[in-house]
Design a protein around this motif. Structure first.
Motif, PDB file in Angstrom:
ATOM      1  N   GLU A 160      25.002 -33.167 -45.498  1.00  0.00           N
ATOM      2  CA  GLU A 160      23.594 -33.915 -45.425  1.00  0.00           C
ATOM      3  C   GLU A 160      22.628 -33.120 -44.559  1.00  0.00           C
ATOM      4  O   GLU A 160      21.377 -32.994 -44.857  1.00  0.00           O
ATOM      5  CB  GLU A 160      23.848 -35.409 -45.093  1.00  0.00           C
ATOM      6  N   LEU A 202      22.665 -35.739 -53.325  1.00  0.00           N
ATOM      7  CA  LEU A 202      23.792 -36.058 -52.502  1.00  0.00           C
ATOM      8  C   LEU A 202      25.091 -36.731 -53.371  1.00  0.00           C
ATOM      9  O   LEU A 202      25.879 -36.365 -53.272  1.00  0.00           O
ATOM     10  CB  LEU A 202      23.612 -36.849 -51.501  1.00  0.00           C
ATOM     11  N   ASP A 248      19.277 -31.306 -45.923  1.00  0.00           N
ATOM     12  CA  ASP A 248      17.920 -31.544 -45.173  1.00  0.00           C
ATOM     13  C   ASP A 248      17.368 -30.389 -44.902  1.00  0.00           C
ATOM     14  O   ASP A 248      16.184 -30.085 -45.108  1.00  0.00           O
ATOM     15  CB  ASP A 248      18.100 -32.703 -44.299  1.00  0.00           C
ATOM     16  N   ASP A 298      17.158 -41.880 -48.433  1.00  0.00           N
ATOM     17  CA  ASP A 298      17.541 -41.456 -49.580  1.00  0.00           C
ATOM     18  C   ASP A 298      16.338 -41.984 -50.967  1.00  0.00           C
ATOM     19  O   ASP A 298      16.555 -41.502 -51.778  1.00  0.00           O
ATOM     20  CB  ASP A 298      18.715 -42.583 -50.087  1.00  0.00           C
ATOM     21  N   ARG A 318      30.676 -35.395 -44.165  1.00  0.00           N
ATOM     22  CA  ARG A 318      29.638 -35.902 -44.809  1.00  0.00           C
ATOM     23  C   ARG A 318      28.245 -35.468 -44.251  1.00  0.00           C
ATOM     24  O   ARG A 318      27.310 -35.084 -44.735  1.00  0.00           O
ATOM     25  CB  ARG A 318      29.405 -37.247 -45.459  1.00  0.00           C
TER      26      ARG A 318
END
Length: 767
Positions: free
Chosen positions: A469, A450, A473, A498, A465
């Protein structure tokens, strides 16, 4: 600015520019120098076509060459444009500047390029070089990216965007110079690249934009000029005739290949009357060269049009076809070219007038015709006006009624180009680039991934964002499920945190190195695991044809029934289960892949090129594109099969070699000798020479007879086969049954579009 005042460039450059007729810089070029382009500053130049962007790039690159500080890289969107730019830069070689060009073979690290001062490459090739750990990439001191507005393109944009982000991470001191057409948000690109901005509307010659309606050309300044359409004449023909009367040339943009060919045929009746005897003679020579490229109806139609001073230009043509048309148009022999919009993407073909005949094209996402973007139309319009040859350039849209006249002014003539937007967040793009980012060591955790994505234009343009994300994923889950990477967390409850550590598996490294879409790799792996030791060529061709990396042929009316019957006849050939007819959308895609596979099988069965183009409704360039893509994908399948320890590697290798050379199985060995190709291999085989070992021992007279008495060709073939004494001095050709004499035959169509003797440059095909 006088060329003598340019700082930071080699001492020889001012004299070189003066010898080329350049005493002072254009205003945008001077702005770029003032902004520090020759002193290592990042720069975005958003200026119109023909306003001197290439010289800005040359100044930046040569400032590094002059310092001896590293390699300069010039990134282009098209292979054809790479060749054109490399030819331009090779003028510097007499001053000790070494220029290299690389556009194909995505498994290579291109180490031979390490000695080059300037390297020209497509964005896909640069991406592959990074994936394959090309050591010289670390020595880059300057990167120039041409047509950077193509980051907006859904197909190629993400690759360019990620590649620039990786190069800048690898080389923190890298100078980045981005060249663009005029766009609506050049400042955003400059912010992303930490660059100075030159945003200019200046052109070396005036560009007049307007719309033709009725009997007049309506210009953007409100003026009108008479341009009458005669009885029975189209608006396009009227514009071409009017331009010819002023000794000018015309580019006509249409929305399909078929329309380009039809328009060229019609306009040839207009251009032929404007030719003098010398032009007719020279055009006849160009037409003969076009016929020599391939023995197809497309080649014949193009040659007929060119002989009369007109031409068409689209991706279905062979590369040599396109090159011959472009050269003759630049030489002012061909008076009008009817092209699809791809010609506006950078190839240097300016003209007095540009006609945007079709401003709508079919959009598969909506199932109907949709307007072109302002940026696309302005790119086309920018081809009008040849500096040094034309006093001005005119770009013309065509209106059918008064309301459309008003609409075209509002939509295109007076409108500003749209802002470019990143397309990186789409799952297909992230699938490929996330795996490559992990496999090449740019990120080793979810958080690191990321963080890397924060360097992209997408991150600079959006506050969403959560969306990025989420897609990331989803892609990581897909890659893990298909055993391309592993994910490890400190505990099960932290699986999506993370702290996840990411590592590419051996298979994942192979997929990244091969430059495959992971979904293509998964499809190939599943099919190969289902295969026996000797899968058929059709089965292998169908397997690679149904991957996302192969552009399938369209199903025409009546094709569903034909290929459904073929599917049942050849069911045992397929790798993986045959889809059900009741899965309508997926089954149609599966049949389209079968049609593509059948074309490849026909080519590998030595079916004549003209028969294939007629049978499938394609051009010679399409055959070449499908063959190159199949070669690449089958080479990847061979590597994957080896990685997995499967027994089908020899069958894959044979199918790949057959499609590469367009030969049946018995000619595989002969066709692999450089300079032989499909037709020569068949003639040698029929003369009793079956293998390269036979070539080394064969009677030279028989070899020469099979090769139609061509002594130089025979010598090259024997030398490439490893014969110790290849000379044909004093050898008379033997009579070989079925082989015509030297004067009667031609070897023009040895490979797809006559490419048997050219170096293999397997790639994804042209943009």
């Amino acid at each position: 600015m006088d060329v003598a005042d340019i700082p930071g460039v080699p001492d020889w450059l001012p004299d070189y520019l003066r010898a080329d007729g350049i005493e002072s810089l254009y205003p945008p070029q001077a702005e770029a120098v003032t902004a520090g382009v020759t002193e290592g500053e990042n720069l975005v130049a958003s200026v119109p076509t023909a306003s001197g962007k290439t010289l800005v790039a040359e100044l930046a690159m040569l400032s590094h060459v002059g310092e001896g500080s590293g390699t300069a890289l010039y990134i282009v969107p098209l292979r054809a444009l790479a060749s054109e730019k490399a030819a331009e830069f090779e003028a510097f070689e007499s001053y000790g500047v070494d220029v290299g060009v690389s556009t194909g073979n995505y498994e290579s690290s291109g180490e031979w390029l390490s000695d080059s001062d300037i390297v020209v490459a497509t964005s896909e090739k640069v991406d592959s070089l990074v994936r394959n750990d090309a050591a010289w990439i670390d020595d880059l001191s300057c990167v120039v990216t041409d047509e950077v507005h193509l980051v907006d393109d859904g197909e190629r944009g993400p690759t360019l965007e990620v590649t620039l982000a990786k190069l800048r991470q690898l080389n923190p001191g890298l100078q980045t110079v981005a060249l663009s057409a005029t766009i609506g948000n050049a400042d955003e690109l400059a912010d992303w690249l930490d660059a100075e901005l030159v945003d200019s509307e200046w052109r070396p010659i005036e560009l007049r934009k307007g719309v033709h309606y009725g009997q007049a050309l309506h210009l953007e300044d409100g003026s009108q000029q008479e341009l009458r359409v005669h009885d029975g004449e189209s608006e396009t023909a009227a514009v071409v005739r009017d331009t010819l009367a002023d000794d000018g040339s015309t580019l006509v943009f249409v929305n399909s290949r078929r329309n380009a060919e039809a328009a060229a045929r019609r306009l040839a009746t207009t251009t032929r009357d404007a030719l003098d005897e010398e032009e007719r003679t020279r055009l006849a020579e160009v037409a003969a060269d076009i016929r020599d490229v391939s023995d197809t109806e497309t080649s014949e139609d193009l040659a007929d049009a060119v002989a009369d001073g007109a031409a068409f230009h689209h991706a279905g043509l062979a590369a040599d076809h396109r090159s011959l048309v472009e050269d003759a148009f630049r030489d002012r022999l061909i008076k009008t070219v009817c092209a699809t919009p791809t010609l506006a993407a950078g190839v240097n073909t300016p003209s007095r007038r540009v006609v945007v005949r079709d401003w709508r094209r079919y959009d598969g996402s909506t199932g109907g015709m949709a307007p072109l973007s302002v940026l696309e139309v302005h790119q086309m319009m920018g081809r009008a006006g040849r500096p040094g040859l034309d006093p001005y350039g005119e770009a013309v849209l065509l209106a059918n009624n008064h309301d459309e006249l008003d609409e075209l002014f509002e939509r295109y003539v007076w409108a500003d180009p749209e802002p470019v937007r990143s397309k990186l967040a789409a799952e297909p793009a992230l699938r490929t680039h996330l795996l490559a980012t992990v496999a090449s060591g740019f990120a080793s955790s979810r958080g690191g991934l990321l963080e890397f994505l924060e360097r992209t234009l997408y991150a600079a343009q959006t506050a969403e964002r959560d969306r990025l994300e989420g897609v990331t994923d989803d892609v990581l889950t897909y890659l893990e499920r298909n055993e391309f990477l592993t994910r490890e967390a400190q505990s099960a409850s932290e699986r999506s945190s993370d702290g996840d550590q990411l590592q590419a598996t051996g298979l994942g490294h192979t997929v990244s190195r091969l430059y495959l879409d992971p979904m293509s790799a998964a499809e190939i792996i599943d099919g190969l695991r289902d295969a026996d030791d000797r899968p058929s060529a059709l089965g292998l061709y169908h397997l690679v044809a149904r991957t996302p990396d192969m552009y399938e042929l369209y199903l025409r009316s009546g094709d569903d029934e034909e290929y459904t019957m073929l599917a049942y006849e050849r069911e045992e050939d397929f790798l993986g289960a045959m889809l059900s007819e009741f899965e309508e959308g997926r089954f149609e895609d599966w049949l389209a892949a079968l049609k593509t596979a059948r074309l490849l099988e026909d080519w590998a069965s030595e079916i004549e090129e003209d028969e294939i183009t007629d049978r499938y409704g394609v051009g010679p360039g399409d055959i070449r594109g499908k063959v190159e893509t199949a070669q690449w994908l089958l080479g990847a399948a061979e590597s994957l099969a080896g990685e997995l320890g499967l027994d089908c590697v020899p069958a894959i290798r044979e199918a790949r070699t057959r499609v590469e050379h367009g030969v049946r199985a018995e000619l595989v060995d002969l066709a692999g000798v450089r300079g032989v190709g499909r037709k020569r291999a068949r003639r040698l085989y029929d003369a009793g020479i079956r293998t390269r070992a036979d070539l080394r021992e064969a009677d030279k007279a028989v070899v020469l007879g099979a090769l139609r008495g061509r002594e130089k060709t025979a010598e090259n073939v024997l030398e490439n086969a490893g014969r110790q004494d290849p000379s044909m001095d004093g050898i008379d050709p033997a009579d070989v049954a079925g082989v015509e004499d030297t004067a009667a035959g031609s070897d023009a169509a040895e490979g797809p579009a006559g490419t048997a003797d050219s170096e293999d440059q397997s790639s994804l095909g042209d943009f």
